[in-house]
Design a protein around this motif. Structure first.
Motif, PDB file in Angstrom:
ATOM      1  N   TYR A 142      24.929  -5.989  -6.486  1.00 32.05           N
ATOM      2  CA  TYR A 142      24.040  -7.081  -6.072  1.00 32.05           C
ATOM      3  C   TYR A 142      22.607  -6.901  -6.592  1.00 32.05           C
ATOM      4  O   TYR A 142      21.710  -7.622  -6.171  1.00 32.05           O
ATOM      5  CB  TYR A 142      24.039  -7.204  -4.547  1.00 32.05           C
ATOM      6  CG  TYR A 142      25.299  -7.861  -4.022  1.00 32.05           C
ATOM      7  CD1 TYR A 142      25.379  -9.251  -3.899  1.00 32.05           C
ATOM      8  CD2 TYR A 142      26.410  -7.103  -3.692  1.00 32.05           C
ATOM      9  CE1 TYR A 142      26.531  -9.855  -3.437  1.00 32.05           C
ATOM     10  CE2 TYR A 142      27.574  -7.704  -3.227  1.00 32.05           C
ATOM     11  CZ  TYR A 142      27.633  -9.085  -3.099  1.00 32.05           C
ATOM     12  OH  TYR A 142      28.785  -9.688  -2.651  1.00 32.05           O
ATOM     13  N   ASP A 143      22.404  -5.931  -7.495  1.00 26.95           N
ATOM     14  CA  ASP A 143      21.089  -5.702  -8.085  1.00 26.95           C
ATOM     15  C   ASP A 143      20.032  -5.545  -6.985  1.00 26.95           C
ATOM     16  O   ASP A 143      18.980  -6.204  -6.996  1.00 26.95           O
ATOM     17  CB  ASP A 143      20.722  -6.849  -9.034  1.00 26.95           C
ATOM     18  CG  ASP A 143      19.501  -6.518  -9.893  1.00 26.95           C
ATOM     19  OD1 ASP A 143      19.214  -5.312 -10.058  1.00 26.95           O
ATOM     20  OD2 ASP A 143      18.832  -7.447 -10.371  1.00 26.95           O
ATOM     21  N   THR A 144      20.352  -4.674  -6.038  1.00 24.44           N
ATOM     22  CA  THR A 144      19.530  -4.482  -4.842  1.00 24.44           C
ATOM     23  C   THR A 144      18.977  -3.059  -4.799  1.00 24.44           C
ATOM     24  O   THR A 144      19.679  -2.096  -5.132  1.00 24.44           O
ATOM     25  CB  THR A 144      20.369  -4.744  -3.576  1.00 24.44           C
ATOM     26  OG1 THR A 144      20.817  -6.098  -3.595  1.00 24.44           O
ATOM     27  CG2 THR A 144      19.571  -4.503  -2.310  1.00 24.44           C
ATOM     28  N   TRP A 145      17.727  -2.943  -4.411  1.00 23.43           N
ATOM     29  CA  TRP A 145      17.077  -1.631  -4.289  1.00 23.43           C
ATOM     30  C   TRP A 145      17.817  -0.802  -3.244  1.00 23.43           C
ATOM     31  O   TRP A 145      18.049  -1.251  -2.115  1.00 23.43           O
ATOM     32  CB  TRP A 145      15.625  -1.831  -3.873  1.00 23.43           C
ATOM     33  CG  TRP A 145      14.777  -0.610  -3.798  1.00 23.43           C
ATOM     34  CD1 TRP A 145      14.744   0.308  -2.801  1.00 23.43           C
ATOM     35  CD2 TRP A 145      13.796  -0.178  -4.768  1.00 23.43           C
ATOM     36  NE1 TRP A 145      13.826   1.283  -3.069  1.00 23.43           N
ATOM     37  CE2 TRP A 145      13.225   1.012  -4.275  1.00 23.43           C
ATOM     38  CE3 TRP A 145      13.360  -0.697  -5.983  1.00 23.43           C
ATOM     39  CZ2 TRP A 145      12.231   1.696  -4.959  1.00 23.43           C
ATOM     40  CZ3 TRP A 145      12.367  -0.004  -6.675  1.00 23.43           C
ATOM     41  CH2 TRP A 145      11.811   1.175  -6.164  1.00 23.43           C
ATOM     42  N   MET A 146      18.158   0.428  -3.602  1.00 26.05           N
ATOM     43  CA  MET A 146      18.799   1.349  -2.658  1.00 26.05           C
ATOM     44  C   MET A 146      17.801   2.415  -2.230  1.00 26.05           C
ATOM     45  O   MET A 146      17.317   3.189  -3.045  1.00 26.05           O
ATOM     46  CB  MET A 146      20.013   2.021  -3.278  1.00 26.05           C
ATOM     47  CG  MET A 146      20.707   3.021  -2.351  1.00 26.05           C
ATOM     48  SD  MET A 146      22.101   3.840  -3.169  1.00 26.05           S
ATOM     49  CE  MET A 146      22.620   5.008  -1.890  1.00 26.05           C
ATOM     50  N   HIS A 147      17.475   2.401  -0.955  1.00 21.63           N
ATOM     51  CA  HIS A 147      16.599   3.426  -0.391  1.00 21.63           C
ATOM     52  C   HIS A 147      17.425   4.324   0.525  1.00 21.63           C
ATOM     53  O   HIS A 147      18.209   3.826   1.342  1.00 21.63           O
ATOM     54  CB  HIS A 147      15.454   2.795   0.399  1.00 21.63           C
ATOM     55  CG  HIS A 147      14.595   3.809   1.093  1.00 21.63           C
ATOM     56  ND1 HIS A 147      13.888   4.778   0.415  1.00 21.63           N
ATOM     57  CD2 HIS A 147      14.353   4.031   2.424  1.00 21.63           C
ATOM     58  CE1 HIS A 147      13.238   5.525   1.280  1.00 21.63           C
ATOM     59  NE2 HIS A 147      13.504   5.106   2.500  1.00 21.63           N
ATOM     60  N   VAL A 148      17.260   5.623   0.381  1.00 23.58           N
ATOM     61  CA  VAL A 148      17.934   6.571   1.268  1.00 23.58           C
ATOM     62  C   VAL A 148      16.891   7.244   2.147  1.00 23.58           C
ATOM     63  O   VAL A 148      15.997   7.931   1.643  1.00 23.58           O
ATOM     64  CB  VAL A 148      18.733   7.629   0.488  1.00 23.58           C
ATOM     65  CG1 VAL A 148      19.366   8.632   1.459  1.00 23.58           C
ATOM     66  CG2 VAL A 148      19.817   6.965  -0.351  1.00 23.58           C
ATOM     67  N   ASP A 149      16.997   7.016   3.442  1.00 25.38           N
ATOM     68  CA  ASP A 149      16.128   7.690   4.403  1.00 25.38           C
ATOM     69  C   ASP A 149      16.784   9.030   4.745  1.00 25.38           C
ATOM     70  O   ASP A 149      17.640   9.114   5.614  1.00 25.38           O
ATOM     71  CB  ASP A 149      15.962   6.825   5.663  1.00 25.38           C
ATOM     72  CG  ASP A 149      15.085   7.486   6.711  1.00 25.38           C
ATOM     73  OD1 ASP A 149      14.626   8.624   6.489  1.00 25.38           O
ATOM     74  OD2 ASP A 149      14.882   6.870   7.775  1.00 25.38           O
ATOM     75  N   ALA A 150      16.362  10.063   4.018  1.00 21.82           N
ATOM     76  CA  ALA A 150      16.890  11.414   4.231  1.00 21.82           C
ATOM     77  C   ALA A 150      15.841  12.295   4.898  1.00 21.82           C
ATOM     78  O   ALA A 150      15.770  13.494   4.633  1.00 21.82           O
ATOM     79  CB  ALA A 150      17.345  12.020   2.911  1.00 21.82           C
ATOM     80  N   ALA A 151      15.032  11.680   5.754  1.00 23.97           N
ATOM     81  CA  ALA A 151      13.984  12.439   6.440  1.00 23.97           C
ATOM     82  C   ALA A 151      14.566  13.651   7.155  1.00 23.97           C
ATOM     83  O   ALA A 151      13.989  14.743   7.137  1.00 23.97           O
ATOM     84  CB  ALA A 151      13.258  11.535   7.435  1.00 23.97           C
ATOM     85  N   TYR A 152      15.722  13.485   7.762  1.00 19.41           N
ATOM     86  CA  TYR A 152      16.384  14.555   8.502  1.00 19.41           C
ATOM     87  C   TYR A 152      17.347  15.316   7.594  1.00 19.41           C
ATOM     88  O   TYR A 152      17.313  16.549   7.500  1.00 19.41           O
ATOM     89  CB  TYR A 152      17.103  13.928   9.696  1.00 19.41           C
ATOM     90  CG  TYR A 152      17.912  14.820  10.599  1.00 19.41           C
ATOM     91  CD1 TYR A 152      17.892  16.210  10.518  1.00 19.41           C
ATOM     92  CD2 TYR A 152      18.708  14.238  11.588  1.00 19.41           C
ATOM     93  CE1 TYR A 152      18.653  16.995  11.382  1.00 19.41           C
ATOM     94  CE2 TYR A 152      19.464  15.008  12.460  1.00 19.41           C
ATOM     95  CZ  TYR A 152      19.441  16.380  12.347  1.00 19.41           C
ATOM     96  OH  TYR A 152      20.193  17.141  13.205  1.00 19.41           O
ATOM     97  N   GLY A 153      18.191  14.607   6.885  1.00 23.62           N
ATOM     98  CA  GLY A 153      19.248  15.240   6.105  1.00 23.62           C
ATOM     99  C   GLY A 153      18.796  15.916   4.837  1.00 23.62           C
ATOM    100  O   GLY A 153      19.613  16.544   4.144  1.00 23.62           O
ATOM    101  N   CYS A 154      17.503  15.846   4.497  1.00 23.96           N
ATOM    102  CA  CYS A 154      17.036  16.449   3.248  1.00 23.96           C
ATOM    103  C   CYS A 154      17.257  17.952   3.207  1.00 23.96           C
ATOM    104  O   CYS A 154      17.292  18.540   2.126  1.00 23.96           O
ATOM    105  CB  CYS A 154      15.573  16.123   3.001  1.00 23.96           C
ATOM    106  SG  CYS A 154      14.429  16.765   4.244  1.00 23.96           S
ATOM    107  N   GLY A 155      17.442  18.588   4.365  1.00 28.52           N
ATOM    108  CA  GLY A 155      17.727  20.017   4.376  1.00 28.52           C
ATOM    109  C   GLY A 155      18.989  20.366   3.615  1.00 28.52           C
ATOM    110  O   GLY A 155      19.143  21.494   3.120  1.00 28.52           O
TER     111      GLY A 155
END
Length: 480
Positions: free
Chosen positions: A254-267
């Motif tokens: 869908y040509d849509t921006w994908m943002h990943v909120d990995a504030a917690y999982g970034c570890g």
């Protein structure tokens, strides 16, 4: 009063003052037996209110003595193994050393002529993180104050990259258990209240991609613009990780921006055995990371990372006194060109020293420990008939509630769990969090301390059960 300015003539006063403060905190850490004293706002407020800020004490020792009464004695200590509430981690010593250094030198990371080496250190850490994620050679980013600011900036970039200037047509898709900052950011960006489409989650509290696909299709059919999909890699309540590869496919379709909120999982980026749980994050257009959650850093230490560094231009403004346009041609690296902030602390130094002393594997092993502990805690809860546990953890969060043997009215069970949490906090013996699952009241362990043991978890569960049972018993007595 010049005697208190930090400079070449006051170096010894600086040394003695900071040493005195460090000694007091060290003594506090060594002798703290509970995460909290249980003090109430009504009890502590008069002590703080009695301080006359217009009448200085003129003495560091006296000020530190006073600080004991207004802060240190009753602070909530995250290093204690029975602090199990929010996404607050105990901090590692190299990062605390970095905090002391950056506060004293006081670099501002907006322009090269205020930071020099600090600018290059931050850029090196951004490159290191984007490399860990796998965003590619054009990736870039900047440190932020926290996940909320990172999410705001990511959605700002998504808005500016969207193929519509009609804000009323833009839509953001996020799971029903995504962070509240998604909706808050939409409001700050001038979007309509209905612009954030809440996508249901499955039993594991992961975004349902079948529903997401249907919502994206409906969005296009209605002449609207799918501005962004926010996938969460570590929800605040459940630590759940959305199906990133499937979401990436839909965003591409869908040509849509994908943002990943990995504030917690970034570890998991430094995990020695669970990195695969983030598979698909490398396809994101932007990623939020909070080093002050799962990298054991002091607040603040966070970043927004983007696949295409050119998109950061949407946050760029030039001021003649600060970062005039000529500095771009002169290839002077001004971090303010990428940031929503102007004046900004050198928070990157904390992570730099941590990596130089402990290494990525050292940080990752600590995060792996708390994830392993959460799994053991889940097994303990699942086998305990006194409790209902919601989902097997992906990270280090457990959501559960006390259920009495002779199950009573659901509303009374909710009240018993609320009472247990408040009574536990008032006792100071442990600190746990609370949330709702559907309409029901649940409790939450957020396990970020490798010093916490399964015995600690078991003991806190016994305390919770005891407080809940006492509440129900008292309620029954009053009714009779």
């Amino acid at each position: 009063m010049r005697s208190h300015l930090l400079n070449d003539t006051t170096a010894e006063l600086y040394r003695s003052s900071v040493t005195e403060g460090v000694e007091r905190v060290a003594a506090k850490l060594a002798t703290t037996t509970r995460p909290f004293t249980g003090v109430t706002p009504d009890a502590l407020s008069p002590t703080v209110d009695a301080v006359d800020l217009d009448e200085p004490l003129q003495d560091t020792i006296a000020a530190l003595d006073e600080l004991e009464d207004v802060y240190l004695r009753d602070a909530v200590y995250f290093h204690h193994p029975r602090y199990l509430a929010h996404l607050n981690c105990p901090v590692v010593i190299p990062a605390v050393l970095g905090e002391a250094i950056l506060a004293a030198v006081n670099s501002s990371l907006d322009t090269w002529d205020q930071s020099a080496g600090g600018t290059l250190i931050e850029r090196k850490l951004i490159d290191w993180t984007t490399g860990r994620i796998g965003l590619g050679p054009a990736a870039d980013g900047v440190f932020t104050s926290g996940g909320s600011q990172s999410n705001l900036q990511a959605l700002l970039l998504a808005r500016e990259e969207a193929k519509s200037r009609d804000l009323s047509k833009l839509r953001i898709f996020a799971s029903e258990v995504s962070h509240f900052s998604v909706k808050k950011s939409a409001t700050l960006l001038g979007l309509d209240p209905q612009s954030v489409v809440s996508v249901p989650v499955d039993r594991e509290k992961r975004m349902q991609t079948v529903t997401l696909a249907e919502e994206l299709r409906r969005c296009r059919e209605n002449g609207l613009v799918p501005m962004a999909v926010v996938a969460t890699a570590g929800t605040t309540d459940f630590g759940s990780i959305d199906p990133l590869p499937e979401i990436a496919e839909l965003c591409a379709q869908y040509d849509t921006w994908m943002h990943v909120d990995a504030a917690y999982g970034c570890g998991l980026l430094v995990s020695n055995k669970n990195r695969d749980r983030l598979t698909g994050i490398e396809r994101a257009d932007s990623v939020t990371v909070d080093y002050h959650k799962s990298f054991f850093q002091p607040v603040s230490s966070s970043a927004i990372l983007v696949r295409d560094g050119a998109t950061l231009r949407h946050a760029t403004y030039h001021a003649e006194y600060l970062n005039p346009r000529r500095t771009v041609a002169e290839r002077i690296p001004n971090q303010v060109d990428k940031s929503l902030q102007t004046t900004r602390r050198f928070d990157a130094l904390k992570l730099w020293l941590t990596l130089r002393v402990m290494g990525a594997k050292g940080i990752g092993s600590l995060f792996d420990e708390v994830c392993d502990l959460a799994y053991e805690g889940w097994q303990l809860l699942a086998a305990d008939p006194r409790f209902d546990v919601v989902v097997e953890p992906n990270l280090s969060t457990l959501v559960y509630r006390y259920i009495p043997a002779d199950a009573t009215d659901p509303t009374e069970i909710d009240r018993a769990n609320l009472h247990a949490r408040k009574a536990l906090f008032a006792s100071g013996d442990a600190v746990v969090a609370g949330t709702k699952v559907g309409d029901r009241q649940y409790l939450k362990f957020t396990l970020l301390n490798p010093e916490t043991t399964l015995d600690d978890i078991s003991a806190v569960l016994d305390l919770i059960a005891g407080h809940a049972e006492q509440y129900l018993g008292d309620t029954l007595d009053r009714a009779s």
